[in-house]
Design a protein around this motif. Structure first.
Motif, PDB file in Angstrom:
ATOM      1  N   ASP A 122       0.742  -1.137  -0.120  1.00  0.00           N
ATOM      2  CA  ASP A 122      -0.334  -0.059   0.171  1.00  0.00           C
ATOM      3  C   ASP A 122       0.729   1.404  -0.194  1.00  0.00           C
ATOM      4  O   ASP A 122       0.644   2.211  -0.772  1.00  0.00           O
ATOM      5  CB  ASP A 122      -0.925  -0.016   1.171  1.00  0.00           C
ATOM      6  CG  ASP A 122      -1.967  -1.231   1.273  1.00  0.00           C
ATOM      7  OD1 ASP A 122      -2.298  -1.517  -0.046  1.00  0.00           O
ATOM      8  OD2 ASP A 122      -2.069  -1.825   2.276  1.00  0.00           O
ATOM      9  N   VAL A 123       2.027   1.117   0.784  1.00  0.00           N
ATOM     10  CA  VAL A 123       2.888   2.484   1.060  1.00  0.00           C
ATOM     11  C   VAL A 123       4.314   1.869   1.084  1.00  0.00           C
ATOM     12  O   VAL A 123       4.343   1.064   1.844  1.00  0.00           O
ATOM     13  CB  VAL A 123       2.360   3.269   2.242  1.00  0.00           C
ATOM     14  CG1 VAL A 123       3.164   4.544   2.451  1.00  0.00           C
ATOM     15  CG2 VAL A 123       0.891   3.622   2.131  1.00  0.00           C
ATOM     16  N   GLY A 182      -3.661  -2.835   9.291  1.00  0.00           N
ATOM     17  CA  GLY A 182      -3.857  -3.807   8.479  1.00  0.00           C
ATOM     18  C   GLY A 182      -3.533  -3.777   7.057  1.00  0.00           C
ATOM     19  O   GLY A 182      -3.752  -4.546   6.077  1.00  0.00           O
ATOM     20  N   GLY A 183      -2.732  -2.775   6.630  1.00  0.00           N
ATOM     21  CA  GLY A 183      -2.103  -2.406   5.587  1.00  0.00           C
ATOM     22  C   GLY A 183      -0.784  -3.135   5.290  1.00  0.00           C
ATOM     23  O   GLY A 183      -0.269  -3.810   6.087  1.00  0.00           O
ATOM     24  N   ASN A 184      -0.309  -3.158   4.024  1.00  0.00           N
ATOM     25  CA  ASN A 184       1.056  -3.828   3.524  1.00  0.00           C
ATOM     26  C   ASN A 184       2.223  -2.469   3.552  1.00  0.00           C
ATOM     27  O   ASN A 184       1.851  -1.567   2.583  1.00  0.00           O
ATOM     28  CB  ASN A 184       1.072  -4.702   2.442  1.00  0.00           C
ATOM     29  CG  ASN A 184       0.275  -5.743   2.637  1.00  0.00           C
ATOM     30  OD1 ASN A 184       0.389  -6.602   3.646  1.00  0.00           O
ATOM     31  ND2 ASN A 184      -0.731  -6.129   1.767  1.00  0.00           N
ATOM     32  N   SER A 185       3.166  -2.517   4.165  1.00  0.00           N
ATOM     33  CA  SER A 185       3.850  -1.172   4.112  1.00  0.00           C
ATOM     34  C   SER A 185       5.499  -1.777   3.989  1.00  0.00           C
ATOM     35  O   SER A 185       5.719  -2.827   4.268  1.00  0.00           O
ATOM     36  CB  SER A 185       3.761  -0.194   5.163  1.00  0.00           C
ATOM     37  OG  SER A 185       3.877  -0.927   6.446  1.00  0.00           O
ATOM     38  N   ALA A 209      -1.028  10.792   9.342  1.00  0.00           N
ATOM     39  CA  ALA A 209      -0.699  10.408   8.217  1.00  0.00           C
ATOM     40  C   ALA A 209      -0.733   8.882   7.684  1.00  0.00           C
ATOM     41  O   ALA A 209      -1.288   8.531   6.744  1.00  0.00           O
ATOM     42  CB  ALA A 209       0.944  10.823   7.712  1.00  0.00           C
ATOM     43  N   GLY A 210      -0.294   8.148   8.805  1.00  0.00           N
ATOM     44  CA  GLY A 210      -0.320   6.470   8.517  1.00  0.00           C
ATOM     45  C   GLY A 210      -2.040   6.194   8.350  1.00  0.00           C
ATOM     46  O   GLY A 210      -2.226   5.261   7.450  1.00  0.00           O
ATOM     47  N   ALA A 211      -2.687   6.934   9.308  1.00  0.00           N
ATOM     48  CA  ALA A 211      -4.029   6.169   9.141  1.00  0.00           C
ATOM     49  C   ALA A 211      -4.697   6.569   7.761  1.00  0.00           C
ATOM     50  O   ALA A 211      -5.418   6.115   7.472  1.00  0.00           O
ATOM     51  CB  ALA A 211      -4.702   6.715  10.341  1.00  0.00           C
ATOM     52  N   PHE A 212      -4.491   7.910   7.467  1.00  0.00           N
ATOM     53  CA  PHE A 212      -5.027   8.224   6.288  1.00  0.00           C
ATOM     54  C   PHE A 212      -4.692   7.678   5.011  1.00  0.00           C
ATOM     55  O   PHE A 212      -5.351   7.259   4.087  1.00  0.00           O
ATOM     56  CB  PHE A 212      -4.691   9.860   6.279  1.00  0.00           C
ATOM     57  CG  PHE A 212      -5.494  10.403   4.805  1.00  0.00           C
ATOM     58  CD1 PHE A 212      -6.655  10.975   5.298  1.00  0.00           C
ATOM     59  CD2 PHE A 212      -4.666  10.327   3.699  1.00  0.00           C
ATOM     60  CE1 PHE A 212      -7.550  11.676   4.300  1.00  0.00           C
ATOM     61  CE2 PHE A 212      -5.433  11.171   2.749  1.00  0.00           C
ATOM     62  CZ  PHE A 212      -6.850  11.567   2.759  1.00  0.00           C
ATOM     63  N   ASN A 235      -7.067   1.568   0.853  1.00  0.00           N
ATOM     64  CA  ASN A 235      -7.974   0.403   1.281  1.00  0.00           C
ATOM     65  C   ASN A 235      -9.290   0.690   1.196  1.00  0.00           C
ATOM     66  O   ASN A 235     -10.095  -0.005   2.135  1.00  0.00           O
ATOM     67  CB  ASN A 235      -7.523  -0.193   2.875  1.00  0.00           C
ATOM     68  CG  ASN A 235      -6.027  -0.939   2.811  1.00  0.00           C
ATOM     69  OD1 ASN A 235      -6.119  -2.404   2.360  1.00  0.00           O
ATOM     70  ND2 ASN A 235      -4.925  -0.284   3.105  1.00  0.00           N
ATOM     71  N   GLY A 236      -9.700   1.507   0.166  1.00  0.00           N
ATOM     72  CA  GLY A 236     -11.092   1.321  -0.113  1.00  0.00           C
ATOM     73  C   GLY A 236     -11.898   2.593   0.577  1.00  0.00           C
ATOM     74  O   GLY A 236     -13.231   2.622   0.129  1.00  0.00           O
ATOM     75  N   HIS A 237     -11.283   3.198   1.484  1.00  0.00           N
ATOM     76  CA  HIS A 237     -11.728   4.613   2.137  1.00  0.00           C
ATOM     77  C   HIS A 237     -11.944   5.647   1.313  1.00  0.00           C
ATOM     78  O   HIS A 237     -10.722   5.963   0.714  1.00  0.00           O
ATOM     79  CB  HIS A 237     -11.445   4.659   3.308  1.00  0.00           C
ATOM     80  CG  HIS A 237     -11.698   3.623   4.398  1.00  0.00           C
ATOM     81  ND1 HIS A 237     -12.924   3.433   5.009  1.00  0.00           N
ATOM     82  CD2 HIS A 237     -10.944   2.592   4.593  1.00  0.00           C
ATOM     83  CE1 HIS A 237     -12.902   2.425   5.783  1.00  0.00           C
ATOM     84  NE2 HIS A 237     -11.404   1.848   5.744  1.00  0.00           N
ATOM     85  N   ASN A 238     -12.798   6.573   1.114  1.00  0.00           N
ATOM     86  CA  ASN A 238     -12.757   7.761   0.592  1.00  0.00           C
ATOM     87  C   ASN A 238     -11.923   9.016   1.538  1.00  0.00           C
ATOM     88  O   ASN A 238     -11.617   8.540   2.434  1.00  0.00           O
ATOM     89  CB  ASN A 238     -14.103   8.593   0.115  1.00  0.00           C
ATOM     90  CG  ASN A 238     -15.010   8.642   1.379  1.00  0.00           C
ATOM     91  OD1 ASN A 238     -14.675   8.734   2.303  1.00  0.00           O
ATOM     92  ND2 ASN A 238     -16.198   8.730   1.105  1.00  0.00           N
TER      93      ASN A 238
END
Length: 331
Positions: A5-6, A74-77, A282-285, A291-294
């Motif tokens: 993701d990042v 839950g993202g991949n970084s 920044a990380g949460a955003f 991951n699908g959020h606007n």
């Protein structure tokens, strides 16, 4: 589908966090509220007079905190950085592994030197003051940038603190070029008002025509745009970034989504430590938008997460806290 993701690039520091009084700053000639670069001798002198019994130690650096937050939600970084073959360097490698963040560090091939560390001094008003000895991280350069990780990411996240050195700035521009050629979006954080104040032209070089996403607080936004009010500053920022977020502390944040401004409400909290609040936002955003959020939903998640961070000591959530915040966002 991209693997990460990042992917972040930035300093690798071991944060050592203490509680201090305002009198401590006066007695030891420390400028409150800023990140100040110091040499190792100065840092060691400060450590000798600080009460270290309640010190909290963990791997940090602005962008490191951000990519760890992405992982916790839950993202991949992935993180590109530089540490030395010493005790703190191996501590950093293990902590990143435990945080689920891929990285370019091979514990068997770390260079000789001194791993950077940051003294984070927190006062009763919850403000954080940092004195940083960069150590080997000041040598972060193009060779430490993992091209394949950037190409295999939805976003590249660039830490603003890198602008202080020629090799750091070169690495920022190199990574941005890789990302743009691979269709990876580019996010940049100003990191600290002092960075904008003293290295504005370097930021302009890195940004070039624009970046996809910019993170700034109110002071940084006004310093960069040479405006003395936020309404003018946010209009001027449209020239530098396709989308941007201006964090406003206890007043929440404003997001420009490329079309309209979105006000993000703050969450009531009792602030005791502001260290890492911007990194967490920044990380949460970044987790949200990958991951699908606007933008509005991602901003809400970021506000919830940063309000939790300032209510406790240290710049990182516990794993269960990240899950609880996500559950509140998606009941």
């Amino acid at each position: 589908m991209k693997k990460y993701d990042v992917t972040g690039i930035g300093n690798a520091l071991v944060d050592i966090e203490f509680k201090v009084t305002d009198q401590f700053f006066w007695d030891n000639k420390v400028e409150k509220g800023l990140m100040t670069l110091v040499d190792e001798e100065r840092q060691n002198a400060l450590m000798e007079v600080i009460n270290t019994s309640e010190a909290k130690k963990q791997c940090g650096g602005s962008a490191a905190n951000t990519v760890i937050a992405v992982s916790q939600f839950g993202g991949n970084s992935y993180y590109c950085c530089k540490v030395a073959n010493d005790e703190l360097g191996h501590f950093f490698v293990q902590d990143m592994k435990d945080s689920g963040v891929g990285n370019n560090l091979d514990p068997e091939r770390l260079e000789e030197g001194i791993t950077g560390k940051c003294l984070v001094m927190v006062t009763e008003d919850s403000e954080r003051t940092m004195n940083t000895f960069l150590g080997i991280t000041q040598n972060f350069s193009i060779k430490d940038v993992n091209e394949s990780a950037i190409k295999d990411s939805k976003y590249l996240f660039i830490e603003g603190y890198l602008v202080t050195s020629p090799n750091g700035k070169e690495a920022m521009m190199h990574a941005k070029k890789i990302a743009e050629s691979a269709g990876t979006k580019v996010a940049l954080t100003f990191s600290d008002p002092a960075m904008v104040k003293y290295f504005k032209s370097n930021f302009e070089d890195v940004i070039g025509p624009s970046v996809d996403l910019l993170f700034a607080n109110e002071e940084e936004a006004m310093l960069f745009t040479n405006k003395d009010n936020l309404l003018e500053a946010r209009e001027e920022l449209k020239k530098a970034a396709k989308h941007f977020i201006i964090t406003q502390g206890k007043n929440g944040a404003m997001i420009y989504d490329g079309d309209t401004f979105i006000d993000i409400e703050p969450y009531k909290t009792t602030a005791i430590d502001s260290n890492g609040a911007g990194d967490m936002f920044a990380g949460a955003f970044m987790y949200g938008i990958t991951n699908g959020h606007n933008y509005a939903s991602s901003g809400k998640l970021a506000s919830m997460a940063s309000s939790k961070i300032v209510s406790q000591f240290g710049p990182r959530l516990k794993w269960h806290e990240a899950k609880e915040i996500l559950a509140r966002l998606n009941p």
